[in-house]
Design an enzyme around this catalytic site. Structure first.
Site, mmCIF file in Angstrom:
data_model
loop_
_atom_site.group_PDB
_atom_site.id
_atom_site.type_symbol
_atom_site.label_atom_id
_atom_site.label_comp_id
_atom_site.label_asym_id
_atom_site.label_seq_id
_atom_site.Cartn_x
_atom_site.Cartn_y
_atom_site.Cartn_z
ATOM 1 N N TYR A 184 6.792 13.254 8.062
ATOM 2 C CA TYR A 184 6.986 12.004 8.884
ATOM 3 C C TYR A 184 7.011 10.710 8.200
ATOM 4 C CZ TYR A 184 4.269 9.734 12.003
ATOM 5 O OH TYR A 184 3.752 8.570 13.291
ATOM 6 N N ARG A 228 -5.618 4.209 6.349
ATOM 7 C CA ARG A 228 -7.452 2.892 6.739
ATOM 8 C C ARG A 228 -7.081 3.157 8.735
ATOM 9 N NH1 ARG A 228 -3.530 -2.076 8.236
ATOM 10 N NH2 ARG A 228 -2.997 -1.212 9.808
ATOM 11 N N ARG A 241 -4.153 11.002 18.290
ATOM 12 C CA ARG A 241 -2.891 10.676 17.381
ATOM 13 C C ARG A 241 -3.550 11.420 15.318
ATOM 14 N NH1 ARG A 241 -2.527 5.353 19.074
ATOM 15 N NH2 ARG A 241 -2.987 5.014 17.125
ATOM 16 N N PHE A 301 9.447 -10.854 0.675
ATOM 17 C CA PHE A 301 9.083 -10.204 1.742
ATOM 18 C C PHE A 301 8.864 -8.815 1.252
ATOM 19 C CE2 PHE A 301 11.941 -6.939 4.078
ATOM 20 C CZ PHE A 301 11.284 -7.060 5.538
#
Length: 426
Positions: A184, A228, A241, A301
């Site tokens: 997933y 989290r 969920r 980044f």
């Protein structure tokens, strides 16, 4: 910029916070004039502020490298990165996460989403707040996408197709095993890592990273978010969920939602620690990936979110507040991470410090303590062997006998075996 009280408690946060505020303002002024690109950047900052800020720096820093021949590619990397992140938000928070949409409606949309990005007339009303605006005005996203070079379009289409199919699969399937969990996370984040690696390579700035390393970069971030966001996800209306794998949580409770009940606090924290230990598996590959990056803007980044992830895991570990409310690093520490992260030695230093903080919180009576400590020590060994730890500005002070969470984070910690303080220093 951060609460006045927090700045008083941490006066050395002031300058990094000021720099961050100025960077945000500068990023706002750098929004492209074209309406479709302006929409994409404005929405990116609203749905993913941290990614928006680091993406906004990409073009500027690559352009300032002085090689005019790479500027079109720098633009494509910057814009392509923006669209990959927007597509992730659209597929995920806009469509997949909207539990009010029937499965028979949602699945076909996700399966066909890679074709919709070519269609300026397509839109689908779903999601809430900023995500609803993003879905309702999807024509701006597709218009921007169609301006990218063909190679960038193909990379984004491929990743979006695989991501949509994977999300659709797990709408119809529970996350049962750890293999399911990895699969997933691969679909929703690992594929983003693969896509970004392709964009970096297509720009001529970086070598093409292996799929395994690129996947780990995404999985580490996604697993951190899933850990989290337990309470937000389990309390989702009209339907929860649930992304924590049954293979882990069933060792502690009969139903995943039982972790939030006060009477299950001990088991909940043990399960949480198990989840954090699982996420730590990806750290060494993340460090390998980042150590190979050459372009400073691309490096920042990639590196800043990874440091934020290890810091968040250090905060979440052994912390009952994950099941009570929102757990966040304090804003001043976030600003320091953004300010300080410039080289790989900064990354090794941050990972070493946050892993030290995490190690100090391990309760020897925790059922996974041995495994957790083994993974932390492997991370620290990699950081030590870099030979750069003496060059860093440390996030840790070892002078206090007891861990004091108020120095670092906004919430309290469930901690019994603490012997260091994680506090940024100048």
């Amino acid at each position: 910029m951060g609460s006045f009280g927090a700045i008083l408690r941490h006066p050395d946060d002031f300058y990094p916070l000021l720099k961050l505020k100025m960077a945000v303002r500068h990023a706002g002024k750098q929004i492209p004039p074209e309406p479709h690109w302006a929409f994409c950047y404005t929405m990116l900052h609203k749905v993913s502020r941290s990614f928006g800020l680091v993406i906004q720096q990409l073009d500027t820093e690559l352009r300032n490298a002085g090689d005019r021949s790479i500027r079109p590619n720098a633009r494509n990397v910057k814009y392509g990165s923006s669209l990959i992140n927007l597509d992730t938000k659209i597929c995920g928070c806009g469509c997949e996460d909207d539990t009010s949409i029937a499965t028979e409606v949602k699945v076909p949309i996700l399966m066909a989403f890679h074709r919709h990005i070519y269609d300026r007339d397509w839109h689908f009303s779903c999601g809430t707040k900023e995500y609803k605006v993003l879905m309702d005005q999807f024509h701006h996203v597709s218009t921007a996408f169609l301006e990218l070079g063909k190679g960038y379009q193909e990379a984004i289409e491929d990743i979006t197709m695989r991501m949509g199919a994977g999300m659709a699969k797990f709408i119809c399937k529970e996350v049962e095993t750890i293999d399911d969990y990895d699969e997933y996370c691969h679909y929703v984040a690992g594929l983003v890592g693969l896509g970004l690696s392709k964009l970096f390579h297509a720009s001529g700035s970086e070598d093409l990273a292996s799929d395994s390393l690129s996947n780990s970069m995404g999985l580490f971030l996604q697993k951190t978010n899933i850990i989290r966001d337990y309470l937000e996800d389990i309390n989702e209306i009209p339907k929860s969920r649930m992304f924590w794998p049954r293979q882990i949580w069933s060792k502690y409770v009969n139903k995943l939602e039982e972790l939030k009940y006060e009477e299950n606090s001990v088991k909940a924290v043990q399960c949480l620690n198990d989840m954090v230990t699982n996420a730590l598996l990806h750290v060494e590959e993340c460090l390998t990936y980042m150590s190979a990056l050459r372009a400073p803007a691309i490096f920042r980044f990639c590196a800043i979110p990874q440091i934020m992830a290890i810091g968040t895991l250090a905060l979440c570990y052994n912390n009952i507040e994950v099941f009570r409310g929102v757990v966040k690093m304090r804003r001043g520490l976030t600003a320091k991470v953004i300010e300080r992260t410039k080289t790989m030695s900064d990354v090794y230093g941050a990972f070493f410090d946050f892993s030290c903080m995490l190690k100090s919180k391990v309760d020897k009576n925790d059922p996974n303590a041995t495994k957790t400590l083994s993974r932390i020590e492997a991370i620290q060994k990699t950081c030590r062997e870099s030979g750069t730890l003496n060059k860093r500005k440390s996030y840790i002070i070892n002078s206090e006998p007891r861990y004091n969470s108020t120095l670092i984070f906004r919430t309290s910690h469930y901690s019994r075996n603490s012997n260091c303080i994680c506090q940024p220093t100048n």
